[in-house]
Design an enzyme around this catalytic site. Structure first.
Site, PDB file in Angstrom:
ATOM      1  N   SER A  77     -16.014 -17.655-103.079  1.00 30.18           N
ATOM      2  CA  SER A  77     -16.714 -18.943-103.166  1.00 30.18           C
ATOM      3  C   SER A  77     -16.985 -19.483-101.762  1.00 30.18           C
ATOM      4  CB  SER A  77     -15.887 -19.938-104.001  1.00 30.18           C
ATOM      5  OG  SER A  77     -16.595 -21.133-104.207  1.00 30.18           O
ATOM      6  N   THR A  78     -16.354 -20.582-101.378  1.00 27.18           N
ATOM      7  CA  THR A  78     -16.619 -21.210-100.078  1.00 27.18           C
ATOM      8  C   THR A  78     -16.379 -20.227 -98.934  1.00 27.18           C
ATOM      9  OG1 THR A  78     -15.829 -23.285-101.025  1.00 27.18           O
ATOM     10  CG2 THR A  78     -16.080 -23.204 -98.634  1.00 27.18           C
ATOM     11  N   HIS A  91     -19.987 -17.918-106.051  1.00 27.67           N
ATOM     12  CA  HIS A  91     -20.437 -19.193-106.608  1.00 27.67           C
ATOM     13  C   HIS A  91     -21.707 -19.632-105.882  1.00 27.67           C
ATOM     14  CE1 HIS A  91     -15.998 -20.084-107.802  1.00 27.67           C
ATOM     15  NE2 HIS A  91     -16.610 -19.320-108.695  1.00 27.67           N
ATOM     16  N   MET A  98     -12.661 -22.096-102.665  1.00 26.90           N
ATOM     17  CA  MET A  98     -11.991 -23.318-103.055  1.00 26.90           C
ATOM     18  C   MET A  98     -11.588 -23.245-104.528  1.00 26.90           C
ATOM     19  SD  MET A  98     -13.599 -27.107-102.542  1.00 26.90           S
ATOM     20  CE  MET A  98     -14.192 -26.542-100.946  1.00 26.90           C
ATOM     21  N   ASP A 128     -10.442 -20.421-109.353  1.00 34.43           N
ATOM     22  CA  ASP A 128     -11.214 -19.514-110.191  1.00 34.43           C
ATOM     23  C   ASP A 128     -10.844 -18.073-109.844  1.00 34.43           C
ATOM     24  OD1 ASP A 128     -13.060 -18.520-112.000  1.00 34.43           O
ATOM     25  OD2 ASP A 128     -14.744 -18.674-110.613  1.00 34.43           O
TER      26      ASP A 128
END
Length: 390
Positions: free
Chosen positions: A193-194, A220, A313, A316
Site C-alpha cells: 500500500s503506502t 491499493h 498502512m 490489510d
C-alpha cells in the site's frame, strides 16, 4: 519545544478544493492547516516561511504545476513529506505516477464532482488524515532522502522511521510445524500500500525472466492508476506485467496487478487457473484488498504459495496471511527500517507469522531464492543473523 500539532500547507489552484481540504483536516485535533497556496511558485515561498510538516500538492496548476514545484522543493527539502492530490483521470494518474518517481511520498485522489459535499469531505478525511499522520511521523523519526536504485528503476524511499504504531501481538489462528524443506512454490502473492509504487519498482525489475511461477499483486490504487502503473512496470521488467482482467489464463512468468476498484481472486478450472475479479464490498476500506487475494490463493495454491507483504498502512493482508500460514505457505515481509509505513508488514511480523523479515533491497533475492529452493527440493536458506526463520 515539540509542536503539539502536525502543520500542513494545502496547495491547489481551486479555491473550492483548498477550502474542502482545509475543512476536512480541521476536524482532526492533531492537524493544523497553517496556510494555502494557489500555485507551485507560491507554495515554494510559503514552505520557506511557514515550515510545514506536510504539504498536499495539486498536480495541475497554472504558473508552476505540481511536478515542477516538487522538483524545486526537493532541492532544498528532501525529507518534507509531499502528498499529491490528483484527479482520477488518465492525465492525472500519469502525472501522479511521474510525481512519485520525482520524490512525492504518496497521493490521494480528488473526490468525484458527482458526489455530495459531505461525501467529498468524508472521502478526503478517510484518505488524507492517516497518510498525513504516518508521513509526519516518518519524517520526524529521520526519514532519508530518496535515492535511485542500482537497477535504474524509479527512486525509492529509504527511511529509518518507526512510522506505524506498534501492533498488539496476536496468536496465529492455526500454528503449524514447519518442515526443513518447504513445498515447491507455485505462485507468489504480493500485498502493498503506502510507498508501494516505489517498492514494486525496486522489487519487480530485479526478478529474473526465468522465474517460472505467476505473481499476483494487490497495490491499493484507484482505477486508471493500476493500468498505467502496470504498463510502466512492464517496460522495466524481464517479466510481463499487466493489469489483470476477468478470465485471464494464469501463466508462469507473468505478473498480474489487481485493477483499481476491483478485488482480484484466482479460480481453478480443471488443469487451469484463471483470474476472477469482482466488486464485492471493500475490506478495511480497500478494494482491491490484499486479504481477498490471499484467501483466494490459499484456496487454490495452499502451501505452494509465497506471500510477500511490503510497506503499507493498516493491517490489510493479516487475515489472509493467517489462512496461508495455516496451510503451510511461506511468508516474507519487508522490514521496518526500509518501509515508509510498517503497518501491514509490521502486523504480520508482530503476530509471529513471518518466515523472513528483509529490507526492500533484499526482497527480490528472497523471492528468487525461495522459488528456486522450493522447486529444486533444496532446504530453505539459513536464517540471517538476528532474524528467525521457521
Amino acid at each position: 519545544m515539540t509542536k503539539s500539532k502536525i502543520t500542513v500547507l494545502v496547495v491547489d489552484d481551486s479555491v473550492v478544493i483548498r477550502r474542502l481540504v482545509t475543512n476536512a483536516l480541521s476536524i482532526d485535533p492533531d492537524i493544523e492547516v497553517v496556510g494555502t497556496a494557489s500555485s507551485g511558485r507560491l507554495a515554494l515561498q510559503k514552505i520557506a516561511q511557514l515550515k510545514p510538516d506536510v504539504v498536499t500538492l495539486d498536480v495541475e496548476m497554472p504558473d508552476m504545476n505540481g511536478l515542477e514545484a516538487l522538483v524545486e522543493l526537493r532541492k532544498t527539502h528532501q525529507r518534507l513529506p509531499v502528498i499529491m492530490f490528483s484527479a482520477v483521470t488518465e492525465r492525472g494518474a500519469s502525472a501522479t505516477l511521474d510525481a512519485l518517481t520525482k520524490g512525492a511520498n504518496d497521493y490521494v485522489t480528488k473526490p468525484s464532482a458527482a458526489g455530495s459535499a459531505d461525501e467529498a469531505m468524508a472521502n478526503v478525511r478517510r484518505q488524507l488524515i492517516p497518510k498525513i499522520k504516518a508521513l509526519a511521523e516518518w519524517a520526524a523519526a529521520g526519514g532519508r532522502a530518496r535515492t535511485r536504485p542500482a537497477t535504474g528503476g524509479a527512486p525509492t524511499a529509504a527511511p529509518t522511521a518507526r512510522a506505524a504504531k506498534a501492533v498488539a501481538p496476536r496468536t496465529p489462528v492455526a500454528p503449524i510445524a514447519r518442515l526443513a524443506v518447504h513445498a515447491p512454490i507455485d505462485a507468489v502473492a504480493i500485498g502493498v500500500s503506502t510507498g508501494g509504487p516505489d517498492a514494486l519498482s525496486v522489487v519487480l525489475p530485479r526478478l529474473p525472466a526465468d522465474l517460472r511461477v505467476p505473481i499476483f499483486v494487490v497495490q491499493h490504487m484507484p482505477p486508471v492508476f493500476t493500468r498505467l502503473f502496470a504498463e510502466r512496470l512492464s517496460a522495466k521488467c524481464a517479466l510481463t506485467v499487466s493489469e489483470a482482467r476477468h478470465g485471464d489464463l494464469v501463466r508462469p512468468g507473468c505478473v498480474y496487478v489487481a485493477p483499481g476498484d476491483f478485488h482480484m481472486t484466482v479460480v481453478r478450472q480443471g488443469p487451469d487457473v484463471r483470474i476472477a475479479i469482482n466488486q464485492d464490498e471493500p475490506e478495511a476500506w480497500c478494494r482491491p484488498a490484499v486479504n481477498v487475494l490471499f484467501r483466494s490463493v490459499a484456496s487454490v495454491y495452499a502451501g505452494g504459495t509465497l506471500a510477500v507483504v511490503l510497506t503499507g498502512m493498516g493491517q490489510d493482508g493479516l487475515r489472509g496471511v493467517e489462512m496461508l500460514y495455516a496451510k503451510g505457505a511461506q511468508i516474507v515481509v519487508q522490514d521496518e527500517e526500509s518501509s515508509i509505513v510498517w503497518g501491514m508488514p509490521g502486523a504480520i511480523a508482530t503476530a509471529g507469522l513471518a518466515d523472513q523479515i528483509v529490507p526492500l533491497s533484499g526482497v527480490a533475492a528472497e523471492i528468487t531464492g525461495r522459488v528456486a529452493a522450493g522447486r529444486s527440493g533444496a532446504p530453505a536458506r539459513p536464517a540471517k543473523a538476528g532474524v528467525a526463520v521457521r
